[in-house]
Design an enzyme around this catalytic site. Structure first.
Site, PDB file in Angstrom:
ATOM      1  N   SER A 144     -11.027  56.546  38.209  1.00  0.00           N
ATOM      2  CA  SER A 144     -11.122  56.954  39.614  1.00  0.00           C
ATOM      3  C   SER A 144     -12.317  57.859  39.843  1.00  0.00           C
ATOM      4  O   SER A 144     -12.828  57.946  40.962  1.00  0.00           O
ATOM      5  CB  SER A 144      -9.891  57.761  40.021  1.00  0.00           C
ATOM      6  OG  SER A 144      -8.738  56.995  39.951  1.00  0.00           O
ATOM      7  N   HIS A 165     -13.371  49.295  39.701  1.00  0.00           N
ATOM      8  CA  HIS A 165     -12.407  50.232  40.277  1.00  0.00           C
ATOM      9  C   HIS A 165     -11.520  49.513  41.286  1.00  0.00           C
ATOM     10  O   HIS A 165     -11.952  49.187  42.398  1.00  0.00           O
ATOM     11  CB  HIS A 165     -13.158  51.408  40.929  1.00  0.00           C
ATOM     12  CG  HIS A 165     -12.254  52.483  41.435  1.00  0.00           C
ATOM     13  ND1 HIS A 165     -12.481  53.144  42.620  1.00  0.00           N
ATOM     14  CD2 HIS A 165     -11.108  53.005  40.935  1.00  0.00           C
ATOM     15  CE1 HIS A 165     -11.521  54.035  42.811  1.00  0.00           C
ATOM     16  NE2 HIS A 165     -10.668  53.957  41.804  1.00  0.00           N
ATOM     17  N   GLU A 177     -14.423  48.071  43.608  1.00  0.00           N
ATOM     18  CA  GLU A 177     -15.763  48.643  43.508  1.00  0.00           C
ATOM     19  C   GLU A 177     -16.334  48.260  42.141  1.00  0.00           C
ATOM     20  O   GLU A 177     -15.697  48.535  41.108  1.00  0.00           O
ATOM     21  CB  GLU A 177     -15.703  50.172  43.645  1.00  0.00           C
ATOM     22  CG  GLU A 177     -15.282  50.626  45.043  1.00  0.00           C
ATOM     23  CD  GLU A 177     -15.196  52.140  45.195  1.00  0.00           C
ATOM     24  OE1 GLU A 177     -15.494  52.639  46.289  1.00  0.00           O
ATOM     25  OE2 GLU A 177     -14.807  52.846  44.228  1.00  0.00           O
TER      26      GLU A 177
END
Ligand SMILES: CCCCCCC[C@H](O)CC(=O)SCCNC(=O)CCNC(=O)[C@H](O)C(C)(C)COP(=O)([O-])OP(=O)([O-])OC[C@H]1O[C@@H](n2cnc3c(N)ncnc32)[C@H](O)[C@@H]1OP(=O)([O-])[O-]
Ligand SMILES: NC(=O)c1ccc[n+]([C@@H]2O[C@H](COP(=O)([O-])OP(=O)(O)OC[C@H]3O[C@@H](n4cnc5c(N)ncnc54)[C@H](O)[C@@H]3O)[C@@H](O)[C@H]2O)c1
Length: 310
Positions: A144, A165, A177
């Site tokens: 994260s 991500h 992502e």
């Protein structure tokens, strides 16, 4: 063959000229995110092995995947239960579980790491996998908040390393992502993008900056909500209600903290604070730290800002 579904075939045809397509995926971590990533990869025809540290955890993870898959089937095949059952069975057939990550990584195209948000532990894991994984294997982290460059630093295969991500809950959230740092090759970045799209997500390209795109904006917002509560300006319930009804968010910030996990929330903020101690947006919260110390980790432990005990 069970693994060859249309999504995989599509992924093969779009990316075959650039690099070998990803068929076998190893997901490390069978918690909230690892189970979701395993599910969407298996749903789209990939052959996936999900690893964690104990049999008990991987079995619980498998049960969570089955529950989530039933929800997907109910929605997607509401008028055709026979096709729904077939989809369920073929997805589950694509999943293996294991507790020996090194054995599994010895024959995989892509490793996606989704373990605890701790740099040291992630580096140790990748360093050991780097010695056993085949040359062509790409490594990706679902972190994260940690820099991909730092996670990759203990590996030789810098060019075959990037970030993928995903968002929680993975089967529902439509974004991935794709993160590249200085050493990530164009081929690796393209393979990760192709993979994200093959599992049905929209991809965005991110630089290796703190929080990439979403969390760089989301974390300050959520932490400001926590500080608002700490200052006694409003209750958690009222802040949640206000952000849902006044700003149109599906969950309020405290519901989302509990959903994400307060341990993960704490790790993220602590890590950024250490990188930039003068930045007030990243100041750790005494309240979050206290809840974590008490074992109140959010929905996954039955209590966080709210209680989920039945
Ligand atoms: C301070 C620092 C913290 C930062 C943290 C960052 C963490 C991280 O790096 C980034 C993130 O992920 S950030 C986090 C980003 N995440 C967010 O921001 C999430 C925000 N929350 C939401 O989007 C919604 O509240 C949910 C989708 C979670 C639930 O939706 P709802 O309407 O309240 O409740 P519903 O009616 O039950 O479910 C609706 C539909 O979804 C389906 N379904 C649900 N779970 C499922 C599963 N596990 N499997 C399969 N399906 C699942 C369900 O079947 C249903 O389908 P239907 O066909 O409509 O019946
Ligand atoms: N929770 C979220 O909303 C969210 C969203 C996006 C990204 N992430 C990131 O994904 C990662 C995982 O988060 P999570 O919420 O799934 O955590 P989690 O606590 O639900 O699961 C982590 C799992 O990793 C396992 N694990 C720990 N060390 C391991 C090791 N060395 N080898 C194998 N397994 C190991 C644990 O046993 C646990 O089952 C973190 O980096 C987190 O920051 C979390």
């Amino acid at each position: 063959m069970a693994f060859a579904t249309s999504a995989l075939v599509r992924s093969l045809s779009t990316s075959a000229s650039r690099q070998a397509a990803i068929k076998h995926v190893t997901v490390i971590g069978g918690g909230l995110m690892g189970t979701g990533i395993t599910q969407v990869a298996a749903q789209s025809g990939h052959n996936v092995t999900m690893c964690d540290v104990s049999d008990d955890i991987v079995q619980k993870g498998l049960a969570r995947i089955q529950d989530s898959l039933k929800r997907v089937v109910k929605k997607k095949y509401k008028d055709d239960p026979t096709a729904g059952q077939k989809f369920f069975d073929s997805t589950m057939e694509n999943i293996r579980i294991d507790t020996n990550v090194e054995r599994v990584a010895a024959s995989t195209d892509l490793v996606i790491e989704a373990i605890i948000e701790n740099l040291d532990i992630k580096q140790k894991l990748f360093s050991s996998l780097d010695k056993v994984a085949p040359q062509h294997t790409i490594f990706a982290s679902n972190t994260s908040s940690l820099p991909i460059k730092d996670i990759a630093s203990t590996c030789e295969r810098q060019d075959r390393f990037g970030g993928l991500h995903f968002f929680n809950p993975v089967p529902v959230m439509k974004l991935v992502e794709v993160v590249r740092f200085g050493a990530t090759s164009n081929e690796t970045f393209q393979s990760l993008t192709d993979f994200g799209q093959a599992v049905g997500k929209t991809t965005v390209s991110c630089k290796d900056t703190p929080g990439f795109i979403v969390n760089r904006l989301l974390v300050p917002y959520m932490m400001e909500a926590v500080r608002m509560l700490e200052r006694g300006e409003a209750s958690a319930r009222d802040i949640d209600t206000a952000m849902k009804l006044g700003a149109g968010y599906p969950m309020g910030p405290f519901e989302l903290c509990d959903y994400v996990g307060l341990d993960t929330t704490k790790f993220i903020v602590q890590g950024w604070h250490e990188l930039d101690p003068d930045q007030p947006l990243f100041k750790p919260s005494e309240l979050v730290n206290k809840l974590v110390a008490e074992g109140k980790l959010g929905m996954k432990s039955g209590e966080g800002f709210y209680s989920y005990k039945k």
